[in-house]
Design a protein around this motif. Sequence first.
Motif, PDB file in Angstrom:
ATOM      1  N   LEU A 187      34.735 -26.751  37.307  1.00 20.37           N
ATOM      2  CA  LEU A 187      36.028 -27.203  37.838  1.00 20.37           C
ATOM      3  C   LEU A 187      37.072 -26.085  37.910  1.00 20.37           C
ATOM      4  CD1 LEU A 187      36.559 -30.799  36.396  1.00 20.37           C
ATOM      5  CD2 LEU A 187      36.295 -30.130  38.794  1.00 20.37           C
ATOM      6  N   PRO A 188      37.261 -25.273  36.855  1.00 17.21           N
ATOM      7  CA  PRO A 188      38.242 -24.179  36.970  1.00 17.21           C
ATOM      8  C   PRO A 188      37.882 -23.179  38.064  1.00 17.21           C
ATOM      9  CG  PRO A 188      37.622 -24.566  34.683  1.00 17.21           C
ATOM     10  CD  PRO A 188      36.664 -25.345  35.510  1.00 17.21           C
ATOM     11  N   PHE A 189      36.580 -22.923  38.249  1.00 22.21           N
ATOM     12  CA  PHE A 189      36.159 -21.979  39.277  1.00 22.21           C
ATOM     13  C   PHE A 189      36.419 -22.532  40.678  1.00 22.21           C
ATOM     14  CE2 PHE A 189      32.981 -20.983  35.773  1.00 22.21           C
ATOM     15  CZ  PHE A 189      33.764 -19.971  35.247  1.00 22.21           C
ATOM     16  N   ILE A 190      36.253 -23.825  40.850  1.00 25.33           N
ATOM     17  CA  ILE A 190      36.551 -24.448  42.139  1.00 25.33           C
ATOM     18  C   ILE A 190      38.038 -24.285  42.468  1.00 25.33           C
ATOM     19  CG2 ILE A 190      36.666 -26.646  43.388  1.00 25.33           C
ATOM     20  CD1 ILE A 190      34.160 -27.501  41.851  1.00 25.33           C
ATOM     21  N   VAL A 216      40.049 -18.050  48.010  1.00 25.79           N
ATOM     22  CA  VAL A 216      39.288 -18.023  49.273  1.00 25.79           C
ATOM     23  C   VAL A 216      39.917 -18.983  50.278  1.00 25.79           C
ATOM     24  CG1 VAL A 216      37.006 -18.210  50.336  1.00 25.79           C
ATOM     25  CG2 VAL A 216      37.211 -17.422  47.968  1.00 25.79           C
ATOM     26  N   SER A 217      39.641 -20.281  50.148  1.00 21.90           N
ATOM     27  CA  SER A 217      40.203 -21.253  51.083  1.00 21.90           C
ATOM     28  C   SER A 217      39.918 -22.660  50.582  1.00 21.90           C
ATOM     29  CB  SER A 217      39.613 -21.077  52.491  1.00 21.90           C
ATOM     30  OG  SER A 217      38.240 -21.418  52.500  1.00 21.90           O
ATOM     31  N   LEU A 218      40.627 -23.622  51.160  1.00 23.55           N
ATOM     32  CA  LEU A 218      40.393 -25.021  50.830  1.00 23.55           C
ATOM     33  C   LEU A 218      39.001 -25.441  51.278  1.00 23.55           C
ATOM     34  CD1 LEU A 218      41.365 -27.800  49.847  1.00 23.55           C
ATOM     35  CD2 LEU A 218      42.365 -28.160  52.123  1.00 23.55           C
ATOM     36  N   ARG A 219      38.567 -24.958  52.438  1.00 25.70           N
ATOM     37  CA  ARG A 219      37.232 -25.307  52.934  1.00 25.70           C
ATOM     38  C   ARG A 219      36.158 -24.842  51.974  1.00 25.70           C
ATOM     39  NH1 ARG A 219      35.749 -23.243  58.832  1.00 25.70           N
ATOM     40  NH2 ARG A 219      37.480 -24.665  59.262  1.00 25.70           N
ATOM     41  N   ALA A 228      36.503 -24.383  48.748  1.00 23.50           N
ATOM     42  CA  ALA A 228      36.576 -25.215  47.553  1.00 23.50           C
ATOM     43  C   ALA A 228      35.912 -26.575  47.782  1.00 23.50           C
ATOM     44  CB  ALA A 228      38.029 -25.399  47.133  1.00 23.50           C
ATOM     45  N   ILE A 229      36.124 -27.161  48.951  1.00 25.08           N
ATOM     46  CA  ILE A 229      35.527 -28.464  49.252  1.00 25.08           C
ATOM     47  C   ILE A 229      34.002 -28.355  49.318  1.00 25.08           C
ATOM     48  CG2 ILE A 229      35.305 -30.264  51.010  1.00 25.08           C
ATOM     49  CD1 ILE A 229      38.260 -29.807  51.680  1.00 25.08           C
ATOM     50  N   LYS A 230      33.502 -27.354  50.025  1.00 18.89           N
ATOM     51  CA  LYS A 230      32.050 -27.187  50.135  1.00 18.89           C
ATOM     52  C   LYS A 230      31.418 -26.909  48.769  1.00 18.89           C
ATOM     53  CE  LYS A 230      31.865 -24.133  53.525  1.00 18.89           C
ATOM     54  NZ  LYS A 230      31.296 -23.284  54.617  1.00 18.89           N
ATOM     55  N   SER A 231      32.098 -26.114  47.954  1.00 15.15           N
ATOM     56  CA  SER A 231      31.568 -25.826  46.619  1.00 15.15           C
ATOM     57  C   SER A 231      31.565 -27.080  45.754  1.00 15.15           C
ATOM     58  CB  SER A 231      32.405 -24.729  45.951  1.00 15.15           C
ATOM     59  OG  SER A 231      32.322 -23.515  46.674  1.00 15.15           O
ATOM     60  N   THR A 232      32.599 -27.896  45.878  1.00 18.83           N
ATOM     61  CA  THR A 232      32.654 -29.147  45.120  1.00 18.83           C
ATOM     62  C   THR A 232      31.496 -30.068  45.497  1.00 18.83           C
ATOM     63  OG1 THR A 232      35.073 -29.019  44.987  1.00 18.83           O
ATOM     64  CG2 THR A 232      34.061 -31.169  44.592  1.00 18.83           C
ATOM     65  N   VAL A 233      31.242 -30.187  46.795  1.00 19.30           N
ATOM     66  CA  VAL A 233      30.137 -31.034  47.261  1.00 19.30           C
ATOM     67  C   VAL A 233      28.801 -30.484  46.753  1.00 19.30           C
ATOM     68  CG1 VAL A 233      28.895 -31.853  49.296  1.00 19.30           C
ATOM     69  CG2 VAL A 233      31.397 -31.858  49.275  1.00 19.30           C
ATOM     70  N   ALA A 234      28.618 -29.158  46.825  1.00 15.11           N
ATOM     71  CA  ALA A 234      27.370 -28.550  46.380  1.00 15.11           C
ATOM     72  C   ALA A 234      27.153 -28.760  44.882  1.00 15.11           C
ATOM     73  CB  ALA A 234      27.368 -27.059  46.715  1.00 15.11           C
ATOM     74  N   ILE A 235      28.177 -28.530  44.075  1.00 15.93           N
ATOM     75  CA  ILE A 235      28.059 -28.687  42.624  1.00 15.93           C
ATOM     76  C   ILE A 235      27.829 -30.144  42.261  1.00 15.93           C
ATOM     77  CG2 ILE A 235      29.324 -28.479  40.454  1.00 15.93           C
ATOM     78  CD1 ILE A 235      30.659 -25.964  41.689  1.00 15.93           C
ATOM     79  N   LEU A 276      31.698 -13.547  50.224  1.00 13.33           N
ATOM     80  CA  LEU A 276      32.021 -14.959  50.400  1.00 13.33           C
ATOM     81  C   LEU A 276      32.805 -15.202  51.685  1.00 13.33           C
ATOM     82  CD1 LEU A 276      33.150 -15.884  46.764  1.00 13.33           C
ATOM     83  CD2 LEU A 276      30.918 -16.250  47.818  1.00 13.33           C
ATOM     84  N   GLU A 277      33.408 -14.151  52.242  1.00 14.79           N
ATOM     85  CA  GLU A 277      34.246 -14.295  53.422  1.00 14.79           C
ATOM     86  C   GLU A 277      33.569 -13.846  54.707  1.00 14.79           C
ATOM     87  OE1 GLU A 277      37.181 -11.663  51.904  1.00 14.79           O
ATOM     88  OE2 GLU A 277      38.478 -13.255  51.170  1.00 14.79           O
ATOM     89  N   VAL A 278      32.467 -13.098  54.603  1.00 16.14           N
ATOM     90  CA  VAL A 278      31.900 -12.460  55.788  1.00 16.14           C
ATOM     91  C   VAL A 278      31.390 -13.470  56.802  1.00 16.14           C
ATOM     92  CG1 VAL A 278      29.566 -12.206  54.833  1.00 16.14           C
ATOM     93  CG2 VAL A 278      30.399 -10.595  56.566  1.00 16.14           C
ATOM     94  N   THR A 279      30.864 -14.610  56.360  1.00 19.34           N
ATOM     95  CA  THR A 279      30.356 -15.618  57.290  1.00 19.34           C
ATOM     96  C   THR A 279      31.462 -16.126  58.201  1.00 19.34           C
ATOM     97  OG1 THR A 279      28.627 -16.328  55.761  1.00 19.34           O
ATOM     98  CG2 THR A 279      29.250 -17.876  57.486  1.00 19.34           C
ATOM     99  N   ARG A 280      32.623 -16.379  57.644  1.00 23.85           N
ATOM    100  CA  ARG A 280      33.728 -16.867  58.454  1.00 23.85           C
ATOM    101  C   ARG A 280      34.203 -15.811  59.447  1.00 23.85           C
ATOM    102  NH1 ARG A 280      39.713 -18.817  56.395  1.00 23.85           N
ATOM    103  NH2 ARG A 280      40.383 -19.740  58.376  1.00 23.85           N
ATOM    104  N   VAL A 281      34.252 -14.539  59.012  1.00 24.83           N
ATOM    105  CA  VAL A 281      34.650 -13.460  59.920  1.00 24.83           C
ATOM    106  C   VAL A 281      33.695 -13.377  61.106  1.00 24.83           C
ATOM    107  CG1 VAL A 281      34.907 -10.958  60.138  1.00 24.83           C
ATOM    108  CG2 VAL A 281      35.815 -12.131  58.123  1.00 24.83           C
TER     109      VAL A 281
END
Length: 300
Positions: free
Chosen positions: A78-81, A88-91, A93-100, A263-268
Amino acid sequence: MVKRILNIQDAAWVQRVTVWRQVKDVLFIGIGVVMASIGLKGFLLPNGFFDGGAMGVSLLLEMVTPLDLSILILLVNLPFIYLGYRQVSLRFAIKSTVAILGLALLVHYIELPTITADKLLIAVFGGFFLGSGIGFSIRGGAVIDGTEVLAIQVSRRSSLTVGDFITVFNVFLFIVAALIVNLETAMYSMLTYFSASRTVDFIINGVEEYLGVMIVSNHSDEIKDKITYDLGRGVTAFKADGGFGEKAKNPDRHVLFCVVTRLEVTRVLTEIEKIDPKAFVIQYPIKDTKGGMIKKRPLH
């Protein structure tokens, strides 16, 4: 909106790129969650082994507390999210929450037979499956182990780099494990961590903490504005001439260069493809830096 701002690509193409990226992200994250759950339930948990990072903390706490591992995975991450949302971004955080959350559910409900009793095979293949899960999740733009997010935060506030912090964190974790559990389990778990970390590197094609991205495109101004203003990353534009053919007659073109985390290269890359699918993009790991926004590594 993108078409109106950039005025170079139709909305249908942008939509296709966005949808395809989202499909790949879901696929990668799904594969990652399944692989990590196999590593945990089929290898590590039945034999009392653990890994490094946030997952290692969860496994170690599961050994010494009455809490279920699925709950600990959520609580520890939870703290890492939250840091991921800030850094990084809200997106992300949301994807990481769903994955975890998906990993926690699989760990709680699935049952797998014990595959082997050989401790060496458990350490190596448990680390392989867990590392595959972490690597595929990163490829999908999420994390199921939040240590790297914390490492990015620490690296921005101290002289430690991401890699240095992760190393120090895991050394401390394995020392604690040796004191609480036993030395043999801690040593095998170090082998698990090594196997997992090498697998992560393999899954994401050897990407280091930072990547240099060089972009050659006829739409360099639009790409520069997108990376600078929408993604919030610095870009350097080099004046360049083409070396052959019609492009050699254009002396006013620019080559763009930026440095981003893995963690950012995919979005770029996704944003570049939306603007110019024919852009020539080069990625390479940054081994060392000096000056600028990237600090020199003190331990290298």
